[in-house]
Design a protein around this motif. Sequence first.
Motif, PDB file in Angstrom:
ATOM      1  N   PRO A  18     -43.893 -58.318 -13.302  1.00  0.00           N
ATOM      2  CA  PRO A  18     -43.371 -59.689 -13.431  1.00  0.00           C
ATOM      3  C   PRO A  18     -44.155 -60.527 -14.433  1.00  0.00           C
ATOM      4  O   PRO A  18     -43.583 -61.373 -15.130  1.00  0.00           O
ATOM      5  CB  PRO A  18     -43.502 -60.246 -12.005  1.00  0.00           C
ATOM      6  N   LEU A  19     -45.460 -60.304 -14.520  1.00  0.00           N
ATOM      7  CA  LEU A  19     -46.277 -61.049 -15.482  1.00  0.00           C
ATOM      8  C   LEU A  19     -45.972 -60.613 -16.908  1.00  0.00           C
ATOM      9  O   LEU A  19     -45.960 -61.432 -17.833  1.00  0.00           O
ATOM     10  CB  LEU A  19     -47.766 -60.838 -15.174  1.00  0.00           C
ATOM     11  N   LEU A  20     -45.708 -59.317 -17.091  1.00  0.00           N
ATOM     12  CA  LEU A  20     -45.414 -58.798 -18.422  1.00  0.00           C
ATOM     13  C   LEU A  20     -44.058 -59.272 -18.944  1.00  0.00           C
ATOM     14  O   LEU A  20     -43.769 -59.156 -20.131  1.00  0.00           O
ATOM     15  CB  LEU A  20     -45.436 -57.264 -18.397  1.00  0.00           C
ATOM     16  N   SER A  21     -43.218 -59.801 -18.051  1.00  0.00           N
ATOM     17  CA  SER A  21     -41.886 -60.249 -18.458  1.00  0.00           C
ATOM     18  C   SER A  21     -41.830 -61.745 -18.757  1.00  0.00           C
ATOM     19  O   SER A  21     -40.779 -62.265 -19.142  1.00  0.00           O
ATOM     20  CB  SER A  21     -40.873 -59.917 -17.361  1.00  0.00           C
ATOM     21  N   ARG A  22     -42.946 -62.443 -18.608  1.00  0.00           N
ATOM     22  CA  ARG A  22     -42.943 -63.898 -18.787  1.00  0.00           C
ATOM     23  C   ARG A  22     -43.247 -64.282 -20.229  1.00  0.00           C
ATOM     24  O   ARG A  22     -44.319 -64.018 -20.758  1.00  0.00           O
ATOM     25  CB  ARG A  22     -43.963 -64.537 -17.841  1.00  0.00           C
ATOM     26  N   GLU A  23     -42.284 -64.923 -20.849  1.00  0.00           N
ATOM     27  CA  GLU A  23     -42.442 -65.311 -22.251  1.00  0.00           C
ATOM     28  C   GLU A  23     -43.537 -66.350 -22.436  1.00  0.00           C
ATOM     29  O   GLU A  23     -44.167 -66.407 -23.496  1.00  0.00           O
ATOM     30  CB  GLU A  23     -41.114 -65.840 -22.800  1.00  0.00           C
ATOM     31  N   GLU A  24     -43.770 -67.185 -21.422  1.00  0.00           N
ATOM     32  CA  GLU A  24     -44.811 -68.201 -21.553  1.00  0.00           C
ATOM     33  C   GLU A  24     -46.195 -67.576 -21.641  1.00  0.00           C
ATOM     34  O   GLU A  24     -47.149 -68.220 -22.104  1.00  0.00           O
ATOM     35  CB  GLU A  24     -44.761 -69.197 -20.389  1.00  0.00           C
ATOM     36  N   LEU A  25     -46.312 -66.314 -21.191  1.00  0.00           N
ATOM     37  CA  LEU A  25     -47.593 -65.615 -21.257  1.00  0.00           C
ATOM     38  C   LEU A  25     -47.697 -64.715 -22.489  1.00  0.00           C
ATOM     39  O   LEU A  25     -48.742 -64.668 -23.143  1.00  0.00           O
ATOM     40  CB  LEU A  25     -47.800 -64.774 -19.990  1.00  0.00           C
ATOM     41  N   LEU A  26     -46.606 -64.003 -22.793  1.00  0.00           N
ATOM     42  CA  LEU A  26     -46.648 -63.000 -23.864  1.00  0.00           C
ATOM     43  C   LEU A  26     -45.757 -63.336 -25.056  1.00  0.00           C
ATOM     44  O   LEU A  26     -45.765 -62.593 -26.038  1.00  0.00           O
ATOM     45  CB  LEU A  26     -46.255 -61.625 -23.294  1.00  0.00           C
ATOM     46  N   GLY A  27     -45.010 -64.409 -24.973  1.00  0.00           N
ATOM     47  CA  GLY A  27     -44.160 -64.797 -26.090  1.00  0.00           C
ATOM     48  C   GLY A  27     -43.148 -63.725 -26.440  1.00  0.00           C
ATOM     49  O   GLY A  27     -42.467 -63.172 -25.571  1.00  0.00           O
ATOM     50  N   SER A  28     -43.075 -63.376 -27.712  1.00  0.00           N
ATOM     51  CA  SER A  28     -42.099 -62.386 -28.179  1.00  0.00           C
ATOM     52  C   SER A  28     -42.426 -60.972 -27.704  1.00  0.00           C
ATOM     53  O   SER A  28     -41.600 -60.065 -27.827  1.00  0.00           O
ATOM     54  CB  SER A  28     -42.030 -62.404 -29.709  1.00  0.00           C
ATOM     55  N   HIS A  29     -43.620 -60.766 -27.187  1.00  0.00           N
ATOM     56  CA  HIS A  29     -44.019 -59.440 -26.701  1.00  0.00           C
ATOM     57  C   HIS A  29     -43.663 -59.238 -25.233  1.00  0.00           C
ATOM     58  O   HIS A  29     -43.937 -58.170 -24.675  1.00  0.00           O
ATOM     59  CB  HIS A  29     -45.521 -59.239 -26.882  1.00  0.00           C
ATOM     60  N   ALA A  30     -43.071 -60.228 -24.592  1.00  0.00           N
ATOM     61  CA  ALA A  30     -42.694 -60.116 -23.187  1.00  0.00           C
ATOM     62  C   ALA A  30     -41.648 -59.013 -23.002  1.00  0.00           C
ATOM     63  O   ALA A  30     -40.782 -58.808 -23.862  1.00  0.00           O
ATOM     64  CB  ALA A  30     -42.156 -61.443 -22.676  1.00  0.00           C
ATOM     65  N   LEU A  31     -41.749 -58.305 -21.880  1.00  0.00           N
ATOM     66  CA  LEU A  31     -40.820 -57.220 -21.601  1.00  0.00           C
ATOM     67  C   LEU A  31     -39.624 -57.741 -20.813  1.00  0.00           C
ATOM     68  O   LEU A  31     -39.763 -58.628 -19.965  1.00  0.00           O
ATOM     69  CB  LEU A  31     -41.517 -56.130 -20.780  1.00  0.00           C
ATOM     70  N   SER A  32     -38.456 -57.185 -21.105  1.00  0.00           N
ATOM     71  CA  SER A  32     -37.255 -57.491 -20.347  1.00  0.00           C
ATOM     72  C   SER A  32     -36.768 -56.181 -19.734  1.00  0.00           C
ATOM     73  O   SER A  32     -36.178 -55.343 -20.418  1.00  0.00           O
ATOM     74  CB  SER A  32     -36.177 -58.088 -21.252  1.00  0.00           C
ATOM     75  N   LEU A  33     -37.055 -55.992 -18.451  1.00  0.00           N
ATOM     76  CA  LEU A  33     -36.822 -54.705 -17.814  1.00  0.00           C
ATOM     77  C   LEU A  33     -35.796 -54.814 -16.690  1.00  0.00           C
ATOM     78  O   LEU A  33     -35.806 -55.768 -15.922  1.00  0.00           O
ATOM     79  CB  LEU A  33     -38.137 -54.152 -17.245  1.00  0.00           C
TER      80      LEU A  33
END
Length: 240
Positions: A18-33
């Motif tokens: 869930p953290l890896l999917s948050r754009e506010e944390l990773l921006g364009s590198h966020a995962l959409s799974l």
Amino acid sequence: MGQTHVLSGGVAWLAAAPLLSREELLGSHALSLSSSQLIAGAVVAAGAGLLPDIDHPSGRIANTLGPLTKTLCRWVSRLSGGHRHATHSLLFAVAMGILMGLLAEHFRYGWWAALFVLVGFGLRGLGLDFKGHDVWSGLKDCLTAGIAVYLMRDLDMGFAGYAVTIGALAHLLGDCLTPRGCPLLWPVNWRMETVLVPRTNGTVERKVVVPVLFCAAVILTTGTLVGDDPFLWFGRIPTG
């Protein structure tokens, strides 16, 4: 023990996803799974939870594919300096993640082979064997791993590198809580050791660590399957 490492790898992935999917944390590198990808990632991370022990020629996973994995573990042990040396480092966890990510994105058949081995490691670690029948146990693990690869063959696994690294890091964290610890900053000769589990396969591991990890795995898997974030559930509990 193997069961603890497998469970911790899967739990770590499901908790981190869930953290890896948050754009506010990773921006364009966020995962959409999708849910399927999250579960597939948990399978990969669970297998990767035993990957650092590839340096143990007499360990449980060395017998996953018979002479093939036993020879592989023997050579890795020699090259890495023995058990709990180079493969029990942050460098190894990151390097394996990069390697598996590249295989998943660019080399389909190489990834399928790697996935087969990872799933085999996870099954071997769980210890759901036919007691006294190593050959039948090995065949069962190979058949199950083959089915897993078949089911995941068309799934976009470009995120697999994250799952592998997270699973391996979960292994390192677990070993750091036992005597001897891990050389996290290898090749620097320093070991991280905070002994909370005084003996592997002892009372603390069997009666505390494994049940807690099992419950966490059930909760997080349920949240993934229903498309909800389990960490938000507590905020919905009525207070009166």
